[in-house]
Write an enzyme that holds these catalytic residues in place. Structure first.
Site, PDB file in Angstrom:
ATOM      1  N   GLY A  68      40.074  31.344  41.644  1.00  0.00           N
ATOM      2  CA  GLY A  68      38.658  31.690  41.624  1.00  0.00           C
ATOM      3  C   GLY A  68      37.772  30.541  42.055  1.00  0.00           C
ATOM      4  N   GLU A  69      36.546  30.525  41.509  1.00  0.00           N
ATOM      5  CA  GLU A  69      35.596  29.435  41.762  1.00  0.00           C
ATOM      6  C   GLU A  69      35.199  29.329  43.233  1.00  0.00           C
ATOM      7  OE1 GLU A  69      37.497  25.950  40.154  1.00  0.00           O
ATOM      8  OE2 GLU A  69      38.195  27.103  38.428  1.00  0.00           O
ATOM      9  N   GLY A  70      35.371  30.398  44.006  1.00  0.00           N
ATOM     10  CA  GLY A  70      34.993  30.387  45.408  1.00  0.00           C
ATOM     11  C   GLY A  70      36.088  29.952  46.355  1.00  0.00           C
ATOM     12  N   ASP A 123      31.623  31.793  41.834  1.00  0.00           N
ATOM     13  CA  ASP A 123      31.046  31.605  40.503  1.00  0.00           C
ATOM     14  C   ASP A 123      31.831  30.552  39.747  1.00  0.00           C
ATOM     15  OD1 ASP A 123      32.861  33.148  38.126  1.00  0.00           O
ATOM     16  OD2 ASP A 123      33.268  33.753  40.195  1.00  0.00           O
TER      17      ASP A 123
END
Length: 376
Positions: free
Chosen positions: A319-321, A176
């Site tokens: 984060g962020e994949g 996300d």
């Protein structure tokens, strides 16, 4: 729409194929257990693919759902509210950890704007064309979106999953891009696990100081009061304290399970959506892998509830994949080993072999065991 309908559509990975994969593994030249968890991954992939030996992972893809969350106005994130589009632009420009890893691993990245709070002209049409709404409401005092928007977002996720499955993608990496997303995700997890706000409140991928953590904890506490009365309806729960991006990810995960498309989850946001999806369809988690430990306490609770054991624990909290993508080579390695390692020769397995047209081995041993000679 009733998310519970997915329960009738989702089957578990093929148990018979998995047993065949286990038997195949026992015949390989490397002793069973010597490859540790890679053995388990290879067998899981075989069951998902319904193929023994497992097929290599050749067309993985990263999908990032993007959205802004109104609760970020309270200062609960390390980034300013309404700036997720900057993360999207940086990813498109190749200037984020996820983008660097995707380039190194030669994995295409798809970004889906479900609820960014920016002018559409700031980003490519391919990103913004699916937007459900502009940003989400402040979940501590108002709904994230309407029921109609929640359904539209779930249908968006379903459509993206179908597009990926139809295009030949064989493994999804889900992440996300959001500001305030971990607050909404932690609220969902606390509500579904029956825990207090302080138990699930973390510091997010951007990192926050103690004062911001206290504000975040208070926001989750207030949002929880609004979430608990609607726990019986997953779609209403997403509309109340989720967001368009989280609802889209939930629909995406459910439809990937319907289409037998394995998914690697990233951090707390994807884990929260997975927990909502599990509430609707209890077999769905059998199609997912937890990529990494994000350091968020809410993610730990969600993964425990779904009995998912993360593949990696490298302290990656960005984060962020990124964490899920880091786990991809491990999954690909498991598939390659299961598919390409040769089997032991029959003489190495204790099986009967033929010599000069006569069977020896077990029969000879049986003769000796019965008091005769192997030369009789």
């Amino acid at each position: 729409m009733n998310l519970d309908d997915f329960s009738d559509l989702i089957e578990r990975p093929d148990g018979g194929v998995r047993r065949d994969a286990e038997e195949h593994r026992e015949r390989l030249i490397v002793p069973p257990g010597a490859l540790g968890r890679l053995d388990e991954l290879g067998e899981w992939l075989s069951a998902a693919q319904q193929a023994v030996p497992v097929k290599p992972i050749e067309q993985p893809r990263v999908v990032l759902f993007a959205g802004d969350h109104g609760v970020a106005e309270l200062g609960v994130s390390g980034r300013a509210a309404g700036t997720t589009h900057e993360l999207v632009r940086a990813t498109l420009d190749g200037a984020t950890p996820l983008a660097v890893l995707a380039r190194r691993f030669s994995v295409p990245v798809r970004i889906v704007d479900a609820g960014l709070d920016c002018d559409p002209e700031l980003l490519p049409e391919s990103v913004v064309r699916h937007r459900v709404r502009r940003g989400s409401g402040r979940i501590d005092i108002e709904d994230a979106m309407t029921a109609e928007e929640a359904e539209q977002a779930v249908r968006l996720g379903i459509a993206i999953a179908d597009e990926e499955a139809d295009s030949g993608t064989d493994l999804m990496v889900l992440g996300d891009l959001s500001v305030g997303g971990t607050t909404a995700a932690s609220t969902l997890i606390a509500a579904l696990c029956g825990t207090d706000a302080s138990v699930v409140t973390g510091r997010g991928g951007a990192g926050i100081d103690d004062l911001a953590w206290m504000r975040k904890c208070a926001a989750i506490r207030d949002a929880l009061r609004r979430a608990r009365p609607v726990l019986g309806d997953q779609l209403e729960l997403l509309a109340t304290v989720g967001g368009a991006d989280l609802a889209a990810m939930t629909g995406f995960l459910l439809q990937c399970a319907v289409r037998r498309l394995p998914v690697i989850l990233d951090g707390v946001v994807s884990s929260a959506c997975a927990l909502v999806a599990q509430r609707a369809a209890f077999r769905a988690p059998d199609w997912w892998l937890a990529g990494q430990v994000s350091g968020e306490p809410a993610q730990t609770k969600a993964l425990d509830r779904m009995a998912l054991n993360p593949l990696l624990d490298q302290g990656v909290i960005v984060g962020e994949g990124s964490g899920a993508l880091l786990a991809l080579p491990l999954v690909q390695a498991a598939a390659a080993l299961a598919a390409e390692l040769p089997e032991r020769a029959p003489s190495d397995t204790g099986e009967d072999v033929e010599k000069d047209g006569e069977k020896v081995g077990d029969e000879a041993g049986a003769t000796v065991a019965n008091g005769g000679s192997a030369d009789d």
